[in-house]
Motif scaffolding. Structure first.
Motif, PDB file in Angstrom:
ATOM      1  N   VAL A 289     -10.732   9.472  23.404  1.00  0.00           N
ATOM      2  CA  VAL A 289      -9.774   8.751  22.494  1.00  0.00           C
ATOM      3  C   VAL A 289      -8.650   8.250  23.248  1.00  0.00           C
ATOM      4  CG1 VAL A 289      -7.976   8.790  20.703  1.00  0.00           C
ATOM      5  CG2 VAL A 289     -10.032  10.252  20.308  1.00  0.00           C
ATOM      6  N   GLY A 290      -8.226   9.049  24.282  1.00  0.00           N
ATOM      7  CA  GLY A 290      -7.181   8.706  25.418  1.00  0.00           C
ATOM      8  C   GLY A 290      -7.619   7.540  26.122  1.00  0.00           C
ATOM      9  N   ALA A 291      -9.076   7.557  26.365  1.00  0.00           N
ATOM     10  CA  ALA A 291      -9.403   6.386  27.405  1.00  0.00           C
ATOM     11  C   ALA A 291      -9.380   5.195  26.635  1.00  0.00           C
ATOM     12  CB  ALA A 291     -11.096   6.836  27.863  1.00  0.00           C
ATOM     13  N   ILE A 292      -9.843   5.240  25.364  1.00  0.00           N
ATOM     14  CA  ILE A 292     -10.000   3.920  24.613  1.00  0.00           C
ATOM     15  C   ILE A 292      -8.566   3.542  24.189  1.00  0.00           C
ATOM     16  CG2 ILE A 292     -10.484   3.105  22.245  1.00  0.00           C
ATOM     17  CD1 ILE A 292     -13.055   5.067  22.409  1.00  0.00           C
ATOM     18  N   LEU A 293      -7.584   4.270  23.923  1.00  0.00           N
ATOM     19  CA  LEU A 293      -6.081   4.003  23.639  1.00  0.00           C
ATOM     20  C   LEU A 293      -5.260   3.732  24.533  1.00  0.00           C
ATOM     21  CD1 LEU A 293      -5.404   6.211  20.285  1.00  0.00           C
ATOM     22  CD2 LEU A 293      -6.745   3.628  20.470  1.00  0.00           C
TER      23      LEU A 293
ATOM     24  N   PRO B 178     -26.794   4.199  18.757  1.00  0.00           N
ATOM     25  CA  PRO B 178     -26.087   5.267  19.257  1.00  0.00           C
ATOM     26  C   PRO B 178     -24.484   4.790  19.469  1.00  0.00           C
ATOM     27  CG  PRO B 178     -27.576   4.726  20.908  1.00  0.00           C
ATOM     28  CD  PRO B 178     -27.885   3.911  19.642  1.00  0.00           C
ATOM     29  N   THR B 179     -24.189   3.641  19.666  1.00  0.00           N
ATOM     30  CA  THR B 179     -22.844   3.153  20.089  1.00  0.00           C
ATOM     31  C   THR B 179     -22.038   3.305  18.832  1.00  0.00           C
ATOM     32  OG1 THR B 179     -23.274   0.653  19.846  1.00  0.00           O
ATOM     33  CG2 THR B 179     -23.850   1.651  21.902  1.00  0.00           C
ATOM     34  N   SER B 180     -22.704   2.857  17.623  1.00  0.00           N
ATOM     35  CA  SER B 180     -21.989   3.046  16.464  1.00  0.00           C
ATOM     36  C   SER B 180     -21.474   4.289  15.800  1.00  0.00           C
ATOM     37  CB  SER B 180     -23.157   2.582  15.267  1.00  0.00           C
ATOM     38  OG  SER B 180     -22.335   2.638  13.985  1.00  0.00           O
ATOM     39  N   SER B 181     -22.432   5.316  16.107  1.00  0.00           N
ATOM     40  CA  SER B 181     -21.916   6.964  15.944  1.00  0.00           C
ATOM     41  C   SER B 181     -20.836   7.189  16.815  1.00  0.00           C
ATOM     42  CB  SER B 181     -23.175   7.671  16.148  1.00  0.00           C
ATOM     43  OG  SER B 181     -23.864   7.515  15.272  1.00  0.00           O
ATOM     44  N   ALA B 182     -20.942   6.817  18.101  1.00  0.00           N
ATOM     45  CA  ALA B 182     -19.947   7.092  19.236  1.00  0.00           C
ATOM     46  C   ALA B 182     -18.584   6.504  18.901  1.00  0.00           C
ATOM     47  CB  ALA B 182     -20.457   6.689  20.645  1.00  0.00           C
ATOM     48  N   MET B 183     -18.739   5.333  18.388  1.00  0.00           N
ATOM     49  CA  MET B 183     -17.383   4.644  18.210  1.00  0.00           C
ATOM     50  C   MET B 183     -16.739   5.142  16.826  1.00  0.00           C
ATOM     51  SD  MET B 183     -16.963   0.474  17.968  1.00  0.00           S
ATOM     52  CE  MET B 183     -15.301  -0.121  17.858  1.00  0.00           C
ATOM     53  N   ILE B 184     -17.634   5.423  15.686  1.00  0.00           N
ATOM     54  CA  ILE B 184     -16.805   6.069  14.409  1.00  0.00           C
ATOM     55  C   ILE B 184     -16.355   7.089  14.945  1.00  0.00           C
ATOM     56  CG2 ILE B 184     -17.773   6.981  12.415  1.00  0.00           C
ATOM     57  CD1 ILE B 184     -19.816   4.883  12.209  1.00  0.00           C
ATOM     58  N   ARG B 185     -17.279   8.245  15.832  1.00  0.00           N
ATOM     59  CA  ARG B 185     -16.733   9.468  16.170  1.00  0.00           C
ATOM     60  C   ARG B 185     -15.206   9.311  16.835  1.00  0.00           C
ATOM     61  NH1 ARG B 185     -20.887  12.487  19.358  1.00  0.00           N
ATOM     62  NH2 ARG B 185     -20.298  10.927  20.920  1.00  0.00           N
ATOM     63  N   SER B 186     -15.007   8.591  17.846  1.00  0.00           N
ATOM     64  CA  SER B 186     -13.950   8.533  18.515  1.00  0.00           C
ATOM     65  C   SER B 186     -12.671   7.601  17.894  1.00  0.00           C
ATOM     66  CB  SER B 186     -14.086   7.743  20.021  1.00  0.00           C
ATOM     67  OG  SER B 186     -14.940   8.917  20.759  1.00  0.00           O
ATOM     68  N   VAL B 187     -12.950   6.716  17.513  1.00  0.00           N
ATOM     69  CA  VAL B 187     -12.116   5.455  16.952  1.00  0.00           C
ATOM     70  C   VAL B 187     -11.553   5.997  15.876  1.00  0.00           C
ATOM     71  CG1 VAL B 187     -11.296   3.193  16.485  1.00  0.00           C
ATOM     72  CG2 VAL B 187     -12.927   3.930  18.508  1.00  0.00           C
TER      73      VAL B 187
END
Length: 728
Positions: free
Chosen positions: A664-668, A296-305
């Motif tokens: 997105v804001g949290a990651i960037l 699930p981490t892959s899907s989450a990362m693709i979706r956001s990043v």
């Protein structure tokens, strides 16, 4: 309409052109894969066709990669057995690409293969490069703006269509590592020097065509299909190969602290694939790729990043009732580090900048900041110094507010004091037109209160940049209570023009990003004050995937800034403010003169050159180490929940309007672990029930700041998730 078409030249060369309709960049879809399979079969089976050139109909672009929605769609369609469905799809791709690679050669049937070349008119990324690698010769356009590489690792994947297997066999494990493990992108000349492409030419289609005409049987045999082939630099069991794999593991762990599972899967695919024959290596690569896709981490990362970031970059939050604007002249008030950075990115985007400060020396220093940055860039690219002069020519340092008269947008970046900001706002508003948008780069002060100094508060907005501006991708746009749609739309147009990813939030103290990062920093301070080892705190954060731990981050951003924010908050919030042990630690550090890296003394000791040496021993004389240290998990839960609970509160209070912007804001913005997809994606992964249980335990042990928001309790009762509600 089709994605691929084929035409045959008079001398018998089939030209297969990739040109996805209504798209500026080619991406591979399921229908496109089927078309490509059919066209290659047709070319190989037609005896009148001597060879094939694969190219693109997009000027300056070959391909941007795989349609990531496609991969998610396959998983949804194959609900009963999604892993098998993904594996079968990948193996179908391998079948096509292997047929291209062999040129339809079949030694058992005594069938001679046909040469296949790739003509890349520009950028080739992801699956685009993987397709090129299975051809017999790659011709790239001589274009310094083009980028070639495999960036999948940056969005939670790795090259799973043969790119991993082919690149390590073409370059060797050591040389391939930066392209696979870091997603390094290079221009065509660098790609040729690295051995990725074979030729850099002015007309790749003509050169590829001519090469196919004269290619020999030997030209179409890949090195790994030859007898006695050995991987350049040795296999993992050779002396050199063992050292390389050992170093790669150490490098990856040193950078990621084990937080990113897809990177570990890539290392496994490289290691295991290098021990076996080529076709077995492709199956191993496919299995590891499916393993990543099922996480699930892959899907989450693709979706956001990737997907959500892309939507935000296109201005998904832009009010539709306002005509598009084109900012051509910006006034920046304050030539400090933030103001200088804003001037630099604006001028780099073709915008004329008036950079205002109190005296000429300070104003000029702001332009010099841009000069130094551009010179460093030129040196790295081995260009002539001064080649960036058009950018510098757009920056006009001044002390005269009259020079701001014809600006479309004013960005205030002066000292974080409401009195100072109000004074300059009134001065400048008297000069500019009523249509000019006035923005504040404040990171802590409410926009609505700052707008009180403005005669037209509807045109007042927050533009919160992150430091250093030229490197950080996010800009937080804050809508005050009076801010109108036109101001928001123009702010979004400006963000897009300077190539920043914008999020739009409603006004409140600290807005969204700082509202979440301050609790993270404060929790680190509290733990240090409690006697928890500072190295444990920082390393626990790194093991979660944060770029730096809270203690190190405080040293980098400076403790006097943290103290100033604490005092401003205390004054504004009164009895509701709870600084506690965090403030005690901060104020004591500032009083001792240890302000962080800038003073070469903080939580760390520093060399005379400013190099971090180690944690300062004197800290634990004032705050002694606890005899019993907590488990890593306990530290991590405090650091994570201090942020995500605040993110949920921001959503509850309508400060944050969209969870996609929140993720997105949290990651960037503050480096929230990218593997999680952001706080809301992570909450969906672990579930509301788990969060309720953990927050209750933490609240009992550490206080009210860990109280569970009512929104999470409601979601637990309804069995809903954040993203399922968004989809509905």
């Amino acid at each position: 309409m089709t994605d691929f078409s084929m035409a045959t030249s008079d001398d018998g060369i089939a030209i297969i052109t990739w040109d996805v309709p209504n798209s500026s960049m080619n991406v591979l879809s399921l229908s496109g894969l089927s078309e490509l399979t059919h066209l290659f079969a047709k070319a190989f089976e037609d005896d009148s066709i001597k060879g094939v050139v694969l190219t693109s109909g997009k000027a300056g672009n070959f391909a941007g990669g795989m349609d990531l929605n496609l991969l998610a769609g396959v998983r949804e369609q194959m609900r009963a057995n999604p892993a098998q469905g993904l594996f079968d799809l990948i193996m179908d791709m391998h079948k096509l690409m292997r047929r291209i690679e062999l040129g339809n050669r079949n030694e058992g049937a005594n069938r001679i293969g046909k040469p296949v070349a790739c003509a890349m008119p520009g950028t080739g990324l992801g699956i685009g490069l993987e397709l090129a690698l299975c051809t017999h010769r790659i011709f790239a356009a001589d274009d310094d703006n083009a980028r070639i590489g495999l960036p999948e690792i940056k969005v939670g994947l790795f090259p799973g269509a043969g790119g991993t297997t082919r690149l390590i066999r073409k370059l060797g494990i050591n040389a391939a590592a930066p392209f696979l493990l870091e997603g390094k992108l290079v221009n065509p000349t660098e790609a040729k020097s690295s051995g990725i492409v074979d030729e850099v030419v002015s007309d790749p289609l003509r050169s590829a065509h001519d090469w196919v005409l004269q290619a020999t049987t030997q030209d179409i045999i890949k090195p790994w299909d030859s007898k006695h082939y050995e991987i350049p630099g040795g296999s993992p069991y050779s002396a050199q190969g063992f050292t390389t794999m050992l170093a790669a593991n150490a490098l990856v762990h040193g950078r990621t602290y084990g937080a990113f599972s897809h990177v570990k899967s890539l290392l496994s695919a490289i290691y295991e694939g290098a021990l076996v024959d080529f076709d077995t290596a492709l199956r191993i690569e496919a299995r590891w790729f499916v393993s990543v896709m099922m996480n699930p981490t892959s899907s989450a990362m693709i979706r956001s990043v990737f997907l959500n970031k892309k939507r935000l970059d296109k201005g998904i939050a832009r009010p539709t009732n306002v005509a598009k604007s084109d900012i051509s002249r910006v006034g920046v008030l304050g030539a400090g580090m933030m103001g200088s950075g804003i001037a630099l990115v604006s001028a780099s985007a073709g915008i004329n900048v008036v950079l205002l400060d109190q005296d000429e020396e300070r104003a000029q220093r702001g332009k010099d900041y841009a000069q130094k940055f551009l010179d460093k860039q030129a040196a790295r690219k081995k260009e002539e110094m001064g080649a960036q002069s058009p950018i510098l020519d757009r920056i006009r340092p001044t002390t005269d507010v009259e020079n701001l008269a014809d600006c479309d947008l004013i960005i205030e970046a002066v000292f974080e004091d409401p009195v100072v900001k109000a004074k300059i706002t009134r001065q400048v508003e008297a000069i500019v037109s009523d249509d000019c948008i006035f923005a504040s780069n404040t990171s802590t002060l409410p926009i609505t209160s700052l707008a009180e100094a403005c005669q037209i508060p509807e045109r007042f907005i927050g533009l919160h940049f992150f430091s250093p501006v030229e490197k950080m991708m996010l800009v937080e746009i804050i809508r005050g209570k009076s801010t109108d749609d036109q101001a928001v739309a123009i702010a979004l147009d400006f963000a897009r023009k300077i190539r920043k990813t914008p999020i739009v939030v409603n006004d409140a103290r600290f807005f969204y990003t700082n509202r979440c990062i301050v609790p993270y920093l404060n929790e680190g301070l509290r733990m240090a004050g409690e006697g928890i080892n500072r190295a444990l705190i920082d390393r626990a954060a790194r093991m979660l995937g944060f770029p730096v731990g809270p203690i190190q981050l405080l040293d980098e951003t400076s403790l006097d800034l943290a103290a100033m924010i604490a005092r401003i908050s205390q004054k504004a919030l009164g009895a509701a403010y709870d600084g506690g042990l965090a403030d005690e630690v901060t104020f004591w550090m500032v009083d001792t003169g240890r302000l962080g890296r800038k003073s070469k003394a903080g939580f760390f000791d520093y060399s005379a050159e400013g190099k971090r040496l180690g944690y300062w021993g004197g800290f634990n004389e004032r705050f002694p180490l606890a005899r019993l240290q907590p488990q890593v998990d306990d530290v991590q839960q405090r650091l994570l929940l201090s942020q995500v609970l605040e993110a949920v509160r921001a959503l509850e209070e309508n400060v944050l309007c969209d969870i996609r912007e929140g993720d997105v804001g949290a990651i960037l913005g503050w480096g929230f672990p990218a593997w999680s997809g952001g706080p809301f994606s992570w909450l969906d992964m672990v579930g509301a029930d788990w969060i309720i249980q953990k927050s209750k335990a933490l609240e009992q042990q550490h206080g009210e700041r860990f109280a569970c928001p009512e929104l999470l309790r409601d979601m637990s009762k309804s069995k809903k998730t954040f993203y399922s509600q968004l989809a509905a």
